[in-house]
Design a protein around this motif. Sequence first.
Motif, PDB file in Angstrom:
ATOM      1  N   GLN A  38      13.548 -34.671  26.230  1.00 26.11           N
ATOM      2  CA  GLN A  38      13.454 -35.210  24.865  1.00 26.11           C
ATOM      3  C   GLN A  38      12.031 -35.000  24.331  1.00 26.11           C
ATOM      4  N   VAL A  39      11.033 -35.187  25.180  1.00 26.06           N
ATOM      5  CA  VAL A  39       9.634 -35.015  24.777  1.00 26.06           C
ATOM      6  C   VAL A  39       9.302 -33.538  24.588  1.00 26.06           C
ATOM      7  N   SER A 102       8.409 -40.685  25.470  1.00 20.51           N
ATOM      8  CA  SER A 102       9.417 -41.091  24.486  1.00 20.51           C
ATOM      9  C   SER A 102       9.586 -42.606  24.398  1.00 20.51           C
ATOM     10  N   TRP A 105       7.671 -43.817  21.366  1.00 17.08           N
ATOM     11  CA  TRP A 105       7.898 -43.245  20.043  1.00 17.08           C
ATOM     12  C   TRP A 105       8.201 -44.339  19.027  1.00 17.08           C
TER      13      TRP A 105
END
Length: 179
Positions: A38-39, A102, A105
């Motif tokens: 995801q990052v 993440s 975030w």
Amino acid sequence: MATQHHQNDELDHSNLSIRPLDPATDVDDLMVWVSDDQVTQFCRWDTYTSRDQAIEYINKFVLTHPYYRVICLNNRAIGAISVTCNTGNDKCRGELGYVLASEYWGRGVATWAVKAVMFTIFEERPELERVEALVDVENKGSQRVLEKGGFIKEGVLRKYCIQKGKTRDMVMFSFLKLV
């Protein structure tokens, strides 16, 4: 598993800091974000699958980089931010890059880090007159971070680079030194 946070769920910024990476103590913290698909989705580098890859990255890139810092919460690395300076006739320009685990975030951490670096970078690197940031056109979160951090959106650069095997459009942002 990462917890989802709401946009206004900001951390206490008094617990945030920026410092050089310590290869002896930060590698496991770094693994949290470099191994997260995801990052790394919008990063030019692929997701790391081993601690050895992270150690090689630290030794070959981080330790030789003139301005690579880790973003820390209570002195634990949760992300990184760098300014890469150009040379020759382009030495007036640098490029900002950052990455954040993440889990953090949407909590004001990246914006805080961008502002902190931009507050000092022109004093630390007096040759710079402009800092640029290139962001994938689909990376809306990072675009918001830069805008909140004082960067100006200059435009979209079509088919600017190949990332993860696909040609990508990038948004150019800039932050200019005040004279």
